[in-house]
Design a protein around this motif. Sequence first.
Motif, short mmCIF file in Angstrom:
data_model
loop_
_atom_site.label_atom_id
_atom_site.label_comp_id
_atom_site.label_asym_id
_atom_site.label_seq_id
_atom_site.Cartn_x
_atom_site.Cartn_y
_atom_site.Cartn_z
N GLU A 33 -49.73 -26.19 -3.84
CA GLU A 33 -49.77 -27.03 -4.95
C GLU A 33 -48.71 -26.45 -6.06
N ALA A 34 -48.61 -25.47 -6.35
CA ALA A 34 -47.62 -25.03 -7.32
C ALA A 34 -46.15 -25.30 -6.87
N GLU A 35 -45.87 -25.11 -5.59
CA GLU A 35 -44.54 -25.38 -5.29
C GLU A 35 -44.23 -26.90 -5.06
N ALA A 36 -45.42 -27.89 -4.81
CA ALA A 36 -45.24 -29.26 -5.09
C ALA A 36 -45.12 -30.06 -6.19
N SER A 37 -46.00 -29.20 -7.43
CA SER A 37 -45.75 -29.38 -8.79
C SER A 37 -44.29 -29.09 -9.25
N ASP A 38 -43.78 -27.94 -8.97
CA ASP A 38 -42.26 -27.56 -9.26
C ASP A 38 -41.45 -28.46 -8.66
N GLY A 39 -41.66 -28.68 -7.43
CA GLY A 39 -40.70 -29.81 -6.71
C GLY A 39 -40.93 -31.00 -7.27
N ALA A 40 -41.76 -31.67 -7.83
CA ALA A 40 -42.05 -32.76 -8.62
C ALA A 40 -41.52 -32.93 -9.79
N SER A 41 -41.46 -31.69 -10.72
CA SER A 41 -40.85 -31.45 -11.96
C SER A 41 -39.28 -31.48 -11.73
N ARG A 42 -38.97 -30.80 -10.58
CA ARG A 42 -37.50 -30.76 -10.43
C ARG A 42 -37.02 -32.19 -10.08
N THR A 43 -37.67 -33.01 -9.40
CA THR A 43 -37.22 -34.10 -8.95
C THR A 43 -37.30 -35.21 -10.34
N LEU A 44 -38.13 -35.07 -11.04
CA LEU A 44 -38.22 -35.91 -12.16
C LEU A 44 -37.06 -35.30 -13.10
N GLU A 45 -36.80 -34.38 -13.28
CA GLU A 45 -35.81 -33.67 -13.96
C GLU A 45 -34.27 -34.38 -13.71
N VAL A 46 -34.00 -34.37 -12.20
CA VAL A 46 -32.88 -34.93 -11.53
C VAL A 46 -32.75 -36.38 -11.97
N VAL A 47 -34.03 -37.10 -11.73
CA VAL A 47 -34.07 -38.51 -11.92
C VAL A 47 -33.73 -39.09 -13.23
N GLU A 48 -34.22 -38.19 -14.22
CA GLU A 48 -33.88 -38.28 -15.72
C GLU A 48 -32.41 -37.91 -15.98
N THR A 49 -31.85 -36.85 -15.58
CA THR A 49 -30.73 -36.75 -15.72
C THR A 49 -29.79 -37.54 -15.40
N LYS A 50 -29.87 -37.98 -14.12
CA LYS A 50 -29.02 -39.23 -13.45
C LYS A 50 -29.07 -40.49 -14.13
N SER A 51 -30.34 -40.71 -14.67
CA SER A 51 -30.37 -42.01 -15.33
C SER A 51 -29.89 -42.08 -16.69
N LYS A 52 -29.81 -40.78 -17.47
CA LYS A 52 -29.34 -40.81 -18.64
C LYS A 52 -27.64 -40.91 -18.49
N GLN A 53 -27.10 -40.18 -17.37
CA GLN A 53 -25.61 -40.43 -17.16
C GLN A 53 -25.27 -41.84 -16.74
N ALA A 54 -26.44 -42.46 -16.08
CA ALA A 54 -25.84 -43.92 -15.92
C ALA A 54 -25.83 -44.84 -17.07
N ILE A 55 -27.01 -44.51 -17.93
CA ILE A 55 -26.89 -45.30 -19.03
C ILE A 55 -25.60 -44.96 -19.99
N GLU A 56 -25.44 -43.81 -20.09
CA GLU A 56 -23.95 -43.45 -20.73
C GLU A 56 -23.01 -44.17 -20.31
N ASN A 57 -22.78 -44.05 -18.89
CA ASN A 57 -21.65 -44.65 -18.32
C ASN A 57 -21.65 -46.46 -18.74
N VAL A 58 -22.75 -46.83 -18.36
CA VAL A 58 -22.92 -48.43 -18.95
C VAL A 58 -22.51 -48.65 -20.28
N ILE A 59 -22.87 -47.60 -21.20
CA ILE A 59 -22.53 -47.89 -22.84
C ILE A 59 -21.13 -47.59 -22.72
N GLU A 60 -20.49 -46.56 -22.23
CA GLU A 60 -19.15 -46.33 -22.29
C GLU A 60 -18.30 -47.54 -21.94
#
Length: 124
Positions: A33-60
């Motif tokens: 359960e802890a591993e799954a929670s950590d994996g989900a958190s890491r996945t969310l962080e990756v998605v958040e980072t990539k979406s921020k980068q995509a938004i910044e690229n579109v704005i630029e």
Amino acid sequence: MRANGLAASSNKDLVKEINALKAQLKKLSAAMEAEASDGASRTLEVVETKSKQAIENVIEAAQNFIDDYGDTARDRMDALAKKSSELRDKATESLVETVQERPFGTLAAIIGIGFLAGYLCRRP
């Protein structure tokens, strides 16, 4: 009786083994359960980072587009304003020349335009 003692002893051993397995399963379940929670958190962080980068690229890209075409539009607007100013000046000069060359003709044209406007705007 001895058989009963052995059966009771083996039952106790089985209960101990079952309890030990239950404890190990609980630990394993908690770890998964802890591993799954950590994996989900890491996945969310990756998605958040990539979406921020995509938004910044579109704005630029949008900013670059605005900068490129904004300057072009501004230049065209300035050229159009200059040309309309020149046309206005030419029309003014032409009107002044016409009035100076033919003052009575201009006066007759103004009277005719005034009469026509009065006729069209009269009340029925």
